[in-house]
Design a protein around this motif. Sequence first.
Motif, mmCIF file in Angstrom:
data_model
loop_
_atom_site.group_PDB
_atom_site.id
_atom_site.type_symbol
_atom_site.label_atom_id
_atom_site.label_comp_id
_atom_site.label_asym_id
_atom_site.label_seq_id
_atom_site.Cartn_x
_atom_site.Cartn_y
_atom_site.Cartn_z
ATOM 1 N N GLY A 67 0.828 -1.210 0.000
ATOM 2 C CA GLY A 67 0.000 0.000 0.000
ATOM 3 C C GLY A 67 0.860 1.257 0.000
ATOM 4 O O GLY A 67 0.595 2.211 -0.737
ATOM 5 N N VAL A 68 1.903 1.248 0.827
ATOM 6 C CA VAL A 68 2.822 2.395 0.864
ATOM 7 C C VAL A 68 3.477 2.597 -0.500
ATOM 8 O O VAL A 68 3.540 3.714 -1.029
ATOM 9 N N LYS A 69 3.929 1.505 -1.118
ATOM 10 C CA LYS A 69 4.542 1.629 -2.447
ATOM 11 C C LYS A 69 3.544 2.209 -3.445
ATOM 12 O O LYS A 69 3.882 3.081 -4.246
ATOM 13 N N ASP A 112 14.924 12.047 0.077
ATOM 14 C CA ASP A 112 14.617 10.776 0.730
ATOM 15 C C ASP A 112 15.095 9.630 -0.174
ATOM 16 O O ASP A 112 14.656 9.493 -1.319
ATOM 17 N N ALA A 113 16.028 8.836 0.354
ATOM 18 C CA ALA A 113 16.673 7.804 -0.482
ATOM 19 C C ALA A 113 15.661 6.780 -0.973
ATOM 20 O O ALA A 113 15.695 6.359 -2.133
ATOM 21 N N LEU A 131 12.503 4.515 -5.408
ATOM 22 C CA LEU A 131 11.199 4.080 -5.924
ATOM 23 C C LEU A 131 10.870 4.775 -7.240
ATOM 24 O O LEU A 131 10.399 4.148 -8.194
ATOM 25 N N ARG A 132 11.140 6.078 -7.313
ATOM 26 C CA ARG A 132 10.838 6.822 -8.550
ATOM 27 C C ARG A 132 11.658 6.274 -9.714
ATOM 28 O O ARG A 132 11.144 6.067 -10.809
ATOM 29 N N PRO A 162 9.810 -0.545 1.825
ATOM 30 C CA PRO A 162 10.434 0.522 2.627
ATOM 31 C C PRO A 162 10.998 -0.079 3.911
ATOM 32 O O PRO A 162 10.270 -0.731 4.656
ATOM 33 N N GLY A 163 12.275 0.127 4.171
ATOM 34 C CA GLY A 163 12.903 -0.466 5.351
ATOM 35 C C GLY A 163 12.356 0.120 6.639
ATOM 36 O O GLY A 163 12.395 -0.512 7.693
#
Lengths: 243, 243
Positions: free
Chosen positions: A172-174, A216-217, A222-223, B240-241
């Motif tokens: 969901g976060v992704k 933010d790494a 992700l992008r 996400p870690g």
Amino acid sequence: MTYCVGLWLRQGLVMLADTRTNAGVDHISSYSKMYTAVVPGERMLCLMAAGNLAITQAVWSRLQEGVRLDGEVHTLSSVGSMFRAAQLVGAAIRSVYDTDGEMMEKQDVRFSVSMLLGGQIAGGAMKLYLLYSAGNFIEATVDTPFLQIGEHKYGKPILDRALKHDTGLDDGVKLVLVSMDSTLRSNLTVGMPLDLLVYQAGSHHVRLQRRITEDDAYFRGLRDCWSVALRDSYRRIPDPGWL
Amino acid sequence: MTYCVGLWLRQGLVMLADTRTNAGVDHISSYSKMYTAVVPGERMLCLMAAGNLAITQAVWSRLQEGVRLDGEVHTLSSVGSMFRAAQLVGAAIRSVYDTDGEMMEKQDVRFSVSMLLGGQIAGGAMKLYLLYSAGNFIEATVDTPFLQIGEHKYGKPILDRALKHDTGLDDGVKLVLVSMDSTLRSNLTVGMPLDLLVYQAGSHHVRLQRRITEDDAYFRGLRDCWSVALRDSYRRIPDPGWL
């Protein structure tokens, strides 16, 4: 403009908002559009707002001072259920309309506001609502497990395709970050940094609240990963034989 | 609503339109929104339209009968350059406005129309224009090799990410179909079948014109392939870690 998205998943809630506010292209600034009201172990509510900044800030201020609902003054920390919380936010919106609506309309400024309210109060179910300018609202369901406000179209296709109520919190976060990334790339009036909140169903406290900045790494990775994947994906589609 | 997209690529043009027309949800029908004017070996022009159907049909009818431009009556088959062709379409739009605009406004119907005009006339360069309701227009460039009209937001992110002026015609076809697929899935007022036209630069004739229906095997394969690819793609993004 603004883009906010909320996921109502079996495992919990994922809420994401951008922070760009603009009153014309030469008047751009950053404001958090995410507000929380938490009583750890008892309730966790998260409100995100799109629309006219003066309205959304007025709504939040009223909610903090207390809003009258059926004869009693309540805040998000005192209402008895998520449904009552949504009604309270609706009452706050109507109260701002009563104060400012007429003068705004006289000056041709639309009374424009929409809000996402997600959360859970002990003894009740986890809910996600979308509130309109009129103070009325709809609710996320198993069939429609995500709700969006603001500049929502660019980021909708990926959610339409990939998101289910059973999607996990990690995924969901992704997905909300990919949805936001599509919006950021296609519309300059939605901007970094981002505010992310993750809530695990039944916990009544915030599992994660994170400000995601340009450097933010994880978000940068992700992008890049998503851009490469999209390009690879369309290249893997067979060529049309008829061309 | 409508979604039309045109690509202005080094190798040629790719033009795609849906066919759904609606005047309220209970009054839905199919109309082609793509018109061509071809003199093989000499010129190939393709026009796609979004907006009020009465306006777009009136514009096309006028273009076929001939529209006055700088004192002479022309059609798309007689104008001397693509720039003049765009001016001619603009003049046709203004002529419809002169006839119907006032009465439409009296009845609170917006004079809403936008058009994409792509093509090439012998002796001149291949061009792609976007015309507005006012009859004025902009042109695709190397930096902005695609133009869209109608319900454009859902299908924009993939083009923003993957399309370049150097993209080949095969890949261009895939990308407009993916862009259309995203729109079809997210917005019911854009509907099948689709009209696709491919033009190879310098050829002055239509390379391919194809009606893509619900049971078009290639388009169905592309939709499935793209859905699977998108789901795989976000799953391949690392978790996400920090969650």
